[in-house]
Design an enzyme around this catalytic site. Sequence first.
Site, PDB file in Angstrom:
ATOM      1  N   GLY A 319      -3.572  59.039  65.326  1.00 56.92           N
ATOM      2  CA  GLY A 319      -4.010  57.721  65.010  1.00 56.92           C
ATOM      3  C   GLY A 319      -4.056  57.146  66.349  1.00 56.92           C
ATOM      4  O   GLY A 319      -4.472  57.544  67.295  1.00 56.92           O
ATOM      5  N   GLU A 320      -3.842  55.735  66.390  1.00 59.00           N
ATOM      6  CA  GLU A 320      -3.880  54.789  67.532  1.00 59.00           C
ATOM      7  C   GLU A 320      -5.116  54.814  68.200  1.00 59.00           C
ATOM      8  O   GLU A 320      -5.282  54.518  69.386  1.00 59.00           O
ATOM      9  CB  GLU A 320      -2.781  55.337  68.487  1.00 59.00           C
ATOM     10  CG  GLU A 320      -1.211  55.555  67.890  1.00 59.00           C
ATOM     11  CD  GLU A 320      -0.420  56.208  69.065  1.00 59.00           C
ATOM     12  OE1 GLU A 320      -0.785  56.176  70.186  1.00 59.00           O
ATOM     13  OE2 GLU A 320       0.732  56.755  68.599  1.00 59.00           O
ATOM     14  N   GLY A 321      -6.278  54.979  67.457  1.00 56.13           N
ATOM     15  CA  GLY A 321      -7.467  55.144  67.997  1.00 56.13           C
ATOM     16  C   GLY A 321      -7.995  56.257  68.715  1.00 56.13           C
ATOM     17  O   GLY A 321      -8.883  56.292  69.093  1.00 56.13           O
TER      18      GLY A 321
END
Length: 364
Positions: A319-321
């Site tokens: 996640g987190e971009g």
Amino acid sequence: MNLDDFSDLIERPDGGVRRDAEERRERFAVPVGALGRLDELGEWLSAAQQSVPVKAIERPRVVLFAGDHGVAELGVSGRAAGTAHELVRAALDGASPVSVLARRFSVPVRIVDAGLDCDPELLPDAVVRSRVRRGSGRIDVEDALTAEEAEQAVRLGMRVADEEADSGTDLVVLGDLSVGGTTAASTLIAALCGTDASVVTGRGGAGIDDLAWMRKCAAIRDALRRARPVLGDQLELLAAVGGADLAAMTGFLLQSAVRRMPVVLDGVVSAACALVAQRAAFRAPDWWLAGQVSGEPAQAKALDRMALTPLLDHGVSVGEGSGALLALPLVQAAAALAAELPERVREPAGDEPSQDPEPAQTTA
């Protein structure tokens, strides 16, 4: 605020420009189809930019919306409830996957605190100054936000989109820094796709065991009961089972489409917000790319509903971009190829070999 108003404000990327880009591509020395999906990406960028040839992606930006979700108290996440600020701190310190990749690709990262559950003093003012509330409500038994907070969060996302567009950002990699966010996102997707909790329940970026998965599934089931009565109003839906960060991301996606600013989606959270935004404005997904397959079943359902095909499938679930940022070089490569590959050299008409006429036949 009525999110349906965005439907009149958002136009599709220029179809005429895309046809011009396709015709230009047909004149390249490299055969059509030999570059695979890079051809499609280059033509999409041309339409979005209204430019043939396409312009290089020179000012991309990672934008991450941060928030804590009360449902994490049920043990549905691999991280403890109320610890999303630790993810933010790691990103700020350059110790998270997204910050390492951003440093490698020379892409600035912007973090927006929409609903972290921590003292503001723990983080820089530039991050926390726009916070809508401290944490979001436990969506299985209560609303995530009040109606006023939901509107405030959407307007926060719109403001961030305007700031990025005004500063010259030409493409955004969108992600989240949240704890409990995948539970809220899966609830939104299940509600909008009309599916059961078990169909959309994944194991999140941090990973959970079977017992936690069952708790998560139960929480989504209970939240779905609260979501279904408000499906007709996207803002009410975000208030009931979304969260400050998800509402802000939805506003960001809608306003980015208004401003003709392309966005690369990351995982299930950004996909859920995109699905809500699509419900409000059906043309909005034409401005988005799906960066990667996260492995979350809810993300797959949302992308299928929006007809978005992910660019990468490397099993990145952090996640987190991060996964979407990995797709950025691919998009930049498509722009470079579309702009710089030479066209076939055409031989002048006068240089064509002449053919002597056949001698006339005579009869005796």
